[in-house]
Design an enzyme around this catalytic site. Structure first.
Site, mmCIF file in Angstrom:
data_model
loop_
_atom_site.group_PDB
_atom_site.id
_atom_site.type_symbol
_atom_site.label_atom_id
_atom_site.label_comp_id
_atom_site.label_asym_id
_atom_site.label_seq_id
_atom_site.Cartn_x
_atom_site.Cartn_y
_atom_site.Cartn_z
ATOM 1 N N GLY A 1 11.451 9.012 4.224
ATOM 2 C CA GLY A 1 10.592 8.082 4.763
ATOM 3 C C GLY A 1 9.111 8.817 5.027
ATOM 4 O O GLY A 1 9.518 9.533 5.995
ATOM 5 N N GLY B 1 0.838 -1.251 -0.114
ATOM 6 C CA GLY B 1 0.128 -0.154 -0.237
ATOM 7 C C GLY B 1 0.687 1.133 0.013
ATOM 8 O O GLY B 1 0.282 2.320 -0.104
ATOM 9 N N THR B 2 2.069 1.128 0.281
ATOM 10 C CA THR B 2 2.986 2.153 0.308
ATOM 11 C C THR B 2 3.305 2.933 -1.160
ATOM 12 O O THR B 2 3.860 4.131 -1.028
ATOM 13 C CB THR B 2 4.342 1.649 0.894
ATOM 14 O OG1 THR B 2 4.731 0.502 0.276
ATOM 15 C CG2 THR B 2 4.208 1.293 2.418
ATOM 16 N N LYS C 1 1.158 12.417 -5.013
ATOM 17 C CA LYS C 1 -0.063 11.883 -5.026
ATOM 18 C C LYS C 1 -0.035 10.675 -3.831
ATOM 19 O O LYS C 1 -0.733 10.436 -2.986
ATOM 20 C CB LYS C 1 -0.438 11.474 -6.418
ATOM 21 C CG LYS C 1 -1.818 10.889 -6.222
ATOM 22 C CD LYS C 1 -2.351 10.767 -7.675
ATOM 23 C CE LYS C 1 -3.744 10.363 -7.688
ATOM 24 N NZ LYS C 1 -4.257 10.373 -9.286
ATOM 25 N N THR C 2 0.823 9.664 -4.116
ATOM 26 C CA THR C 2 0.836 8.632 -3.336
ATOM 27 C C THR C 2 1.470 8.876 -1.850
ATOM 28 O O THR C 2 1.192 8.512 -0.811
ATOM 29 C CB THR C 2 1.958 7.421 -3.509
ATOM 30 O OG1 THR C 2 3.132 7.782 -3.880
ATOM 31 C CG2 THR C 2 1.221 6.801 -5.082
ATOM 32 N N GLU D 1 5.543 6.318 8.676
ATOM 33 C CA GLU D 1 5.045 6.061 10.345
ATOM 34 C C GLU D 1 5.189 7.671 10.806
ATOM 35 O O GLU D 1 4.280 7.743 11.764
ATOM 36 C CB GLU D 1 6.055 5.283 10.894
ATOM 37 C CG GLU D 1 6.733 4.365 9.979
ATOM 38 C CD GLU D 1 7.404 3.157 10.884
ATOM 39 O OE1 GLU D 1 6.790 2.766 11.768
ATOM 40 O OE2 GLU D 1 8.100 2.375 10.106
ATOM 41 N N ASN E 1 6.608 11.156 -5.128
ATOM 42 C CA ASN E 1 5.303 11.353 -6.003
ATOM 43 C C ASN E 1 4.301 11.951 -4.915
ATOM 44 O O ASN E 1 3.873 11.388 -3.834
ATOM 45 C CB ASN E 1 5.007 9.795 -6.138
ATOM 46 C CG ASN E 1 3.565 9.720 -6.858
ATOM 47 O OD1 ASN E 1 2.694 10.674 -6.761
ATOM 48 N ND2 ASN E 1 3.431 8.549 -7.686
#
Lengths: 714, 164
Positions: free
Chosen positions: A673, A464-465, A604-605, A676, A602
């Site tokens: 990253g 899903g990442t 969007k993601t 989290e 990105n």
């Protein structure tokens, strides 16, 4: 290509139902395994009658401690913390938590195996379990090993007692977070297939190489005898970072019956045997002068683990580096309970730890009469206060400013219960978000094929990442070719070695390896006389080489930067709540999160991942807690009706700002990253907003109606 | 009609009408529609998240209405018209809702997505109010643990407004 807000490249597969998750591989002669679980939390199995189950229609075998093969070192040969866990593999008759695997029933069909599993008759010698964290608190012992193999279990700078003596105001309070169970939508599932002495596992995992090595060691096989395939995983959040008992049991069962075996855990079986976030009990003492300058922070965290493995929820780490306080002490202690072993859960440590720390800072702001943002700015750490190292980059000040602006923090009137909308009390609260920027060694391969397409491979993961998408972007960018000429493959331990996809480090670890492999292939293409961006020239060089593809591999690893810089992502999260003072009903109407996490590959993601992280934090704030029966340690709310997570109607407006941040030190891609950090800080922001709305300070998650009503009676 | 096999339970004849195809099966009467699709017909697009009717991942259409296939026995669906996620697109042309989910990034891991899309398509013919809050309510039987809810609402609204 990098920085483009392109649609997910695996989107079409996912919206048409054609993405293959681990339980969905078509396998010939497949049989079905169902795990039987203990009904007590502590003791031994005195007797087990399997005869009715064995005689039930379709049953191929019942495996128990009585007939399971004896594994090397009692099944513990693969144990290698943090990801390599101590499992339950039917090697003895001990029971250490309620719901522990005690047998596997294998049958021709799922229905037959499920029915037969209900026919086992088990007698126990039951002992008194310890399952209540508050009762067991006096048994807490200091943890003395390194947390996650990396971090000291305690810290001390300056003199906290002196700092507290110097303070004009001291906040002293205890904050608690409950047992939280990940509940990814896809149940944990494994298909085990033996071909002679070769084992293939189709597994729902965040770590194909980890599962491969762990299972090989545990079963006494060579690494090259085990292959792990995981093309799509249906959510993970840390729970699929380890091979849990069912993975090895599937392999054992398949060998036992001489056929492929599929084990899919039921939703109930995901409470206990596959980890969760442990309880934390966090005692904080925070002192400051009248002007808001912090003089001391002391945080003592007790977290729970099982009786057979140490797992530490590292809730003290952010307290060591977030504020420029001269005197800071932190300690981690453990309490052993008869529950399943905890594990990584989105923002392990920081998600629970920021609830304690950022609530206490808010309480201090109230006591001092200083705006919560202003208090944080007065104690802004311009270098890492624990190590003295400079930050690789830090844009937290901008996050506070931009977030406050977007949220319209200035409309907040300071007094509790001072903002209303009809019958509702309105509250605005904020907190800091932070998560370390980590990186591990990784490798990748890039291949130019006869049709001019480029295949890029790395054994990383998609749950899903957006890994398929951003890795393709990285490779296409390095090669100077359009996205549609690159295909990225992941999730197979036959591909180049990659680390666990956890700790927000997939892009920072695998990304540089993919980039390096793509650059190496680009140079090889040029040396062969072609232009990577010219498909025809690429096809010609392959044709000239009689169809042999052109390949390049690369490895990438962190260097000395970790010794020279402190590397973290930061953010500021703001929540607006509505509280009905008569009913105690709480709604989070709006969240604004402003984050600086290096380069965004990105938008969007990335935005989706941040929204998802925030919702995971809202879930901690409002809903999640795993209820344990104090008599027998049974997981009481082990389904999605009683274990609450947000549904669509629970989620209000969420607004995410991703700030531009250039970081030349953290890794070659400049990324920190995103997995989290979105979850960190959210629970504190909500609790702080609840206090502003209602004057009720909630220090125990989740924030529930009874706490709001009891508090408003003051 | 029933059959017996030495290693097997009693079987019942079922004829499932899935995505316009007529599929005769001999099934254990305990088989749910969800497991019939996934384990017997290879139609794994429909997902099992909880097997208790609590998460919505298994949502399919039965005679045009959304139902939970994990709470529906396959035998009781015999002869009725079933549509799954695999039957939504017209060849290579995606259903507008599928395209809207991609456009608005209404998913992450993808595991709840089939159920979300089947619910969203059914919603188009239900008396759901026009606002975002109405959509949130009408879509609250489908849990998304990744937290793609804002994108899901945007996708549904885009399709509804494109229609209207």
């Amino acid at each position: 290509m990098i920085g483009a807000a392109i649609d997910r490249l695996d989107g079409r597969q996912k919206v048409t139902g054609r993405a293959t998750y681990s339980a969905e591989w078509p396998i010939e002669r497949l049989s079905y395994g169902v795990i039987v679980q203990s009904a007590i939390a502590k003791g031994t199995i005195a007797a087990m009658d399997v005869s009715a189950a064995e005689q039930a229609p379709g049953v191929l075998a019942v495996i128990t401690a009585g007939n399971a093969p004896k594994l090397p070192q009692g099944g513990q040969a693969g144990v290698n913390p943090p990801a390599g866990r101590a499992l339950t593999l039917l090697q003895d008759t001990r029971v250490r938590y309620n719901g522990e695997p005690i047998a596997v029933v294998i049958a021709e069909s799922f229905e037959q195996a499920t029915h037969a599993a209900s026919l086992l008759r088990v007698n126990y010698h039951e002992e008194q379990p310890a399952v209540d964290i508050m009762q067991a608190l006096p048994t807490a012992e200091p943890y003395t090993k390194k947390i996650l193999g990396q971090f000291e279990p305690f810290s001390r700078r300056g003199d906290v007692d002196a700092g507290l003596r110097d303070a004009a105001v001291v906040v002293e309070a205890t904050y608690t977070t409950p047992l939280e169970t990940h509940n990814a939508m896809e149940p944990h599932s494994t298909i085990a297939v033996w071909e002679r002495d070769q084992l293939t596992l189709y597994d729902a995992t965040q770590y194909v190489y980890g599962v491969k090595r762990f299972v090989a060691k545990t079963l006494g096989l060579r690494d090259d005898q085990v292959r792990v395939v995981s093309k799509f995983t249906g959510g993970a959040f840390g729970s699929k970072g380890s091979a849990w008992s069912h993975v090895v049991l599937a392999a054992m069962a398949a060998r036992h019956v001489g056929r492929p075996v599929k084990i899919v855990l039921s939703r109930r079986q995901m409470f206990g045997p596959v980890g969760g976030r442990p309880y934390t009990v966090q005692r904080l003492r925070v002192g400051a002068r009248h002007d808001g300058t912090l003089t001391a922070i002391d945080q003592d965290v007790v977290s729970s683990t099982s009786t057979f493995e140490d797992w530490v929820e590292s809730s003290t780490l952010q307290t060591r580096m977030l504020y420029a306080a001269p005197n800071v002490a932190t300690a981690q202690r453990l309490v052993r309970l008869n529950l399943g072993t905890p594990t990584f859960n989105r923002g392990p440590g920081e998600s629970s730890g920021t609830f304690g720390l950022e609530s206490a800072i808010d309480e201090l702001a109230w006591r001092l009469g200083v705006d919560p943002i202003e208090l944080r700015l007065r104690n802004y750490a311009s270098v890492d206060p624990e190590t003295g190292l400079p930050w690789s980059s830090k844009s937290l000040r901008e996050c506070y400013e931009r977030g406050a602006e977007r949220f319209e923090w200035s409309r907040r009137t300071p007094a509790p219960r001072s903002m209303r909308d009809g019958d509702h009390l309105i509250g605005l609260g904020m907190a800091t978000a932070t998560y370390p920027a980590k990186r591990m060694p990784a490798s990748a391969a890039a291949t130019l094929t006869a049709d001019g397409a480029i295949l890029v491979e790395a054994a990383t993961h998609e749950f899903g990442t957006g890994t398929y998408t951003v890795m393709t972007q990285i490779a296409a960018d390095a090669l100077g070719v359009p996205i549609d000429r690159v295909r990225f493959e992941l999730g197979d331990s036959n591909l180049p070695d990659n680390p666990i996809s956890a700790g927000s480090m997939t892009v920072s670890s695998t990304g540089p390896a993919v980039h390096a492999a793509a650059v190496a292939l680009r140079e090889r293409i040029r040396q062969a006389g072609a232009d990577p961006s010219d498909v025809e020239s690429c096809r010609r060089i392959i044709a000239a080489a009689a169809g042999a593809p052109l390949s390049a591999t690369a490895a990438a690893a962190p260097g000395a930067e970790k010794a020279r810089y402190s590397m973290h992502a930061f953010g500021a999260v703001f929540a607006e709540v509505r509280v009905d003072p008569e009913l105690g009903e709480l709604r989070v109407a709006r969240v604004v999160g402003a984050y600086a996490a290096g380069r965004i590959l990105n938008p969007k993601t990335a935005r989706s991942q941040m929204i998802g992280g925030i919702i995971y934090g809202l879930s901690m704030a409002l809903f999640e807690h795993t209820a344990i029966d104090p008599r027998n340690g049974r997981y009481l709310n082990a389904d999605l009706s009683e274990y609450l997570v947000p549904v669509n109607a629970d989620v209000g407006d969420i607004d995410v700002l991703l700030l531009d941040e250039t970081d030349e030190h953290v890794n070659p891609l400049g990324v920190k990253g995103l997995g989290e950090i979105g979850t960190t800080g959210v629970a504190a922001a909500v609790a702080n907003a609840v206090y502003h709305a209602s004057g009720v300070r909630v220090r125990d998650l989740p924030i529930t109606i009874d706490q709001l009503l009891a508090g408003s009676d003051r | 009609m029933t059959h017996m096999r030495s290693t097997s339970s009693v079987l019942v004849d079922v004829e499932l009408l899935v995505n316009g195809r007529r599929l005769p099966l001999a099934l254990d009467p305990r088989v749910t529609l969800l497991d019939a699709l996934r384990e017997h017909l290879g139609l794994t697009g429909t997902k099992k998240g909880c097997d208790h009717g609590q998460c919505g991942a298994c949502t399919v259409h039965l005679d045009g209405r959304r139902i939970l296939s994990c709470l529906t026995l396959a035998a009781s669906a015999s002869g009725r018209e079933i549509t799954t996620i695999e039957g939504l697109a017209d060849g290579d042309r995606l259903h507008p809702m599928q395209q809207a989910f991609i456009d608005h990034d209404g998913f992450q891991c993808g595991y709840c997505t089939s159920g979300q899309i089947m619910s969203a398509v059914a919603l188009l013919d239900e008396p759901c109010g026009p606002g975002e809050a109405d959509v949130r309510e009408c879509m609250s039987g489908n849990i998304c643990r990744c937290g793609a809810y804002p994108g899901i609402v945007a996708a549904v609204q885009a399709v509804r407004q494109g229609r209207g």
